[in-house]
Design a protein around this motif. Structure first.
Motif, mmCIF file in Angstrom:
data_model
loop_
_atom_site.group_PDB
_atom_site.id
_atom_site.type_symbol
_atom_site.label_atom_id
_atom_site.label_comp_id
_atom_site.label_asym_id
_atom_site.label_seq_id
_atom_site.Cartn_x
_atom_site.Cartn_y
_atom_site.Cartn_z
ATOM 1 N N ILE A 206 8.496 -5.417 -7.942
ATOM 2 C CA ILE A 206 7.477 -5.906 -7.081
ATOM 3 C C ILE A 206 6.527 -5.922 -7.401
ATOM 4 N N GLY A 207 6.330 -4.498 -7.141
ATOM 5 C CA GLY A 207 4.627 -3.541 -7.631
ATOM 6 C C GLY A 207 3.339 -4.081 -8.236
ATOM 7 N N PRO A 208 3.828 -4.887 -9.717
ATOM 8 C CA PRO A 208 2.941 -4.968 -10.140
ATOM 9 C C PRO A 208 2.540 -6.312 -10.298
ATOM 10 N N GLY A 209 3.332 -7.520 -9.430
ATOM 11 C CA GLY A 209 3.529 -8.934 -8.691
ATOM 12 C C GLY A 209 1.955 -8.742 -8.070
ATOM 13 N N LEU A 210 2.379 -7.836 -7.297
ATOM 14 C CA LEU A 210 0.967 -8.361 -5.924
ATOM 15 C C LEU A 210 -0.186 -8.062 -6.630
ATOM 16 N N PRO A 211 -1.025 -8.397 -5.432
ATOM 17 C CA PRO A 211 -2.567 -8.976 -5.513
ATOM 18 C C PRO A 211 -3.176 -7.576 -6.071
ATOM 19 N N THR A 212 -4.269 -7.488 -6.867
ATOM 20 C CA THR A 212 -4.907 -6.342 -7.333
ATOM 21 C C THR A 212 -5.205 -5.827 -6.118
ATOM 22 N N GLU A 213 -5.978 -6.189 -4.936
ATOM 23 C CA GLU A 213 -6.890 -6.016 -4.056
ATOM 24 C C GLU A 213 -6.012 -5.120 -2.917
ATOM 25 N N VAL A 214 -4.699 -5.718 -2.741
ATOM 26 C CA VAL A 214 -3.501 -4.667 -2.269
ATOM 27 C C VAL A 214 -3.318 -3.696 -2.404
ATOM 28 N N LEU A 215 -3.219 -3.192 -1.308
ATOM 29 C CA LEU A 215 -2.983 -1.404 -1.891
ATOM 30 C C LEU A 215 -1.507 -1.210 -1.974
ATOM 31 N N ALA A 254 6.487 22.545 -3.213
ATOM 32 C CA ALA A 254 7.341 20.984 -3.451
ATOM 33 C C ALA A 254 6.463 19.427 -3.534
ATOM 34 N N THR A 255 5.922 20.095 -2.744
ATOM 35 C CA THR A 255 4.499 19.002 -2.949
ATOM 36 C C THR A 255 3.317 19.164 -3.309
ATOM 37 N N MET A 256 3.074 20.165 -4.450
ATOM 38 C CA MET A 256 2.250 20.792 -4.937
ATOM 39 C C MET A 256 2.507 19.656 -6.482
ATOM 40 N N ARG A 257 3.980 19.975 -6.792
ATOM 41 C CA ARG A 257 4.515 20.035 -8.353
ATOM 42 C C ARG A 257 4.119 18.011 -8.198
ATOM 43 N N LEU A 258 4.263 17.199 -7.008
ATOM 44 C CA LEU A 258 4.501 15.859 -6.898
ATOM 45 C C LEU A 258 3.403 15.691 -7.362
ATOM 46 N N SER A 259 1.714 16.113 -6.065
ATOM 47 C CA SER A 259 0.296 15.500 -6.175
ATOM 48 C C SER A 259 -0.043 16.045 -7.543
ATOM 49 N N ALA A 260 0.612 16.844 -8.494
ATOM 50 C CA ALA A 260 -0.164 16.746 -9.638
ATOM 51 C C ALA A 260 -0.059 15.885 -11.074
ATOM 52 N N ALA A 261 1.379 15.559 -10.355
ATOM 53 C CA ALA A 261 1.599 14.781 -11.484
ATOM 54 C C ALA A 261 1.194 12.839 -11.243
ATOM 55 N N GLY A 262 0.642 12.904 -9.986
ATOM 56 C CA GLY A 262 -0.057 11.833 -9.344
ATOM 57 C C GLY A 262 -1.863 11.424 -9.744
ATOM 58 N N GLN A 263 -1.579 13.375 -10.180
ATOM 59 C CA GLN A 263 -3.436 13.108 -11.457
ATOM 60 C C GLN A 263 -3.104 13.360 -12.389
ATOM 61 N N HIS A 264 -1.927 13.140 -13.199
ATOM 62 C CA HIS A 264 -1.954 13.134 -13.889
ATOM 63 C C HIS A 264 -2.859 12.285 -15.033
ATOM 64 N N PRO A 265 -3.369 12.094 -15.888
ATOM 65 C CA PRO A 265 -3.966 10.981 -16.862
ATOM 66 C C PRO A 265 -3.169 9.541 -17.309
ATOM 67 N N ALA A 266 -1.709 9.770 -17.025
ATOM 68 C CA ALA A 266 -1.255 8.959 -17.166
ATOM 69 C C ALA A 266 -1.308 7.546 -15.759
ATOM 70 N N CYS A 267 -1.693 8.504 -15.018
ATOM 71 C CA CYS A 267 -2.081 7.312 -13.293
ATOM 72 C C CYS A 267 -2.968 7.222 -13.563
ATOM 73 N N PRO A 268 -2.962 5.647 -13.517
ATOM 74 C CA PRO A 268 -4.414 4.811 -13.710
ATOM 75 C C PRO A 268 -4.575 5.070 -12.175
ATOM 76 N N SER A 269 -5.619 4.972 -12.296
ATOM 77 C CA SER A 269 -6.736 4.679 -11.000
ATOM 78 C C SER A 269 -7.803 4.326 -10.385
ATOM 79 N N ARG A 270 -7.913 3.554 -9.300
ATOM 80 C CA ARG A 270 -8.884 2.442 -9.214
ATOM 81 C C ARG A 270 -10.428 2.895 -8.979
ATOM 82 N N SER A 271 -10.900 4.240 -9.034
ATOM 83 C CA SER A 271 -12.260 4.636 -8.910
ATOM 84 C C SER A 271 -12.675 4.852 -10.271
#
Length: 271
Positions: A206-215, A254-271
């Motif tokens: 479902i996610g990839p089909g949502l409009p880019t302006e939608v979070l 446990a939060t830090m492990r997931l948060s670090a993954a969210g900053q991985h270069p493989a994670c696209p960013s809108r900014s």
């Protein structure tokens, strides 16, 4: 499709619980109190921070996993989640199946600066005003539990109080309805509402089909760094994790492990 009897039982239980609270604090009064609250925290800014954000959900128990065995106070848990780099904190406030409470959410919000997501089955306007009184910044609406008119009405009510609505969907059809209702944040929930089955491919479908302006938020089934990166690769701006953090002895780590993954270069960013 949802099993009607299961869904009806859940919704009727929520409405009966709301009626009890409304008998103690009339709608007119809770509505007035909600409009006197201070400003909400900026949910969209939190979701737009670089990388794939992590939302950690504080919960005491669940129908699938049972009690989480929290050993810290809600305030201490919230502080550990914030220190671990989460972008938002969610708090399970549904009483009947999750043993949650609005006072838990209030305690969490008082302890941190992060925006707060009220995790509940919201089907009545009273609940929206009540949640704002306890510090909610984002409110979920289960699209599959209501008709289009109610969905649009409740979204308008949420936004009128300065909060953000997260339209929770489980099918492409529900995602279409959320878009028709002008939802600006859509959460794709991988757990079925009635049978508590997990479909780990739900966001990818479902996610990839949502409009880019939608979070876009991926809800459910986040166990590790690979799951965070996988969701991000399919367009998730954030993921919500609960048991994978709540079940750990060190919630901050446990939060830090997931948060670090969210900053991985493989994670696209809108900014």
């Amino acid at each position: 499709m949802h099993t009607a009897s299961t869904v009806d039982r859940i919704v009727s239980g929520v409405l009966a619980d709301v009626a009890k609270r409304e008998a103690q604090l009339p709608f007119k009064e809770v509505k007035a109190r909600s409009r006197d609250m201070g400003p909400t925290r900026d949910v969209r800014a939190a979701l737009l921070r670089p990388g794939c954000g992590v939302i950690v959900e504080i919960k005491r128990t669940s129908p699938v996993f049972g009690p989480t065995g929290l050993s810290l106070s809600i305030a201490d848990i919230a502080r550990d989640i914030e220190a671990g780099g989460a972008h938002l904190i969610a708090c399970q406030t549904e009483r009947l199946r999750f043993d949650g409470s609005l006072t838990d959410m209030f305690a969490a919000r008082e302890a941190v600066d992060l925006p707060m997501v009220c995790r509940d089955v919201i089907v009545d306007p009273y609940q929206i005003h009540e949640a704002r009184c306890y510090g909610a910044d984002m409110i979920p609406l289960q699209v599959g539990l209501m008709d289009q008119a109610r969905l649009e009405s409740l979204i308008d009510r949420i936004e009128s109080l300065g909060m953000v609505c997260m339209a929770e969907v489980r099918t492409p059809e529900e995602a279409d309805r959320a878009l028709q209702a002008h939802a600006s944040v859509i959460g794709v929930n991988s757990w079925t509402f009635d049978t508590n089955d997990l479909n780990r491919e739900m966001f990818a479908s479902i996610g990839p089909g949502l409009p880019t302006e939608v979070l876009r938020i991926s809800l459910g089934g986040v166990r590790n760094a690979r799951d965070v990166i996988g969701a991000a690769s399919n367009g998730a701006d954030a993921v919500l994790a609960a048991e994978s953090v709540m079940s750990q002895p060190d919630i901050k780590a446990a939060t830090m492990r997931l948060s670090a993954a969210g900053q991985h270069p493989a994670c696209p960013s809108r900014s």
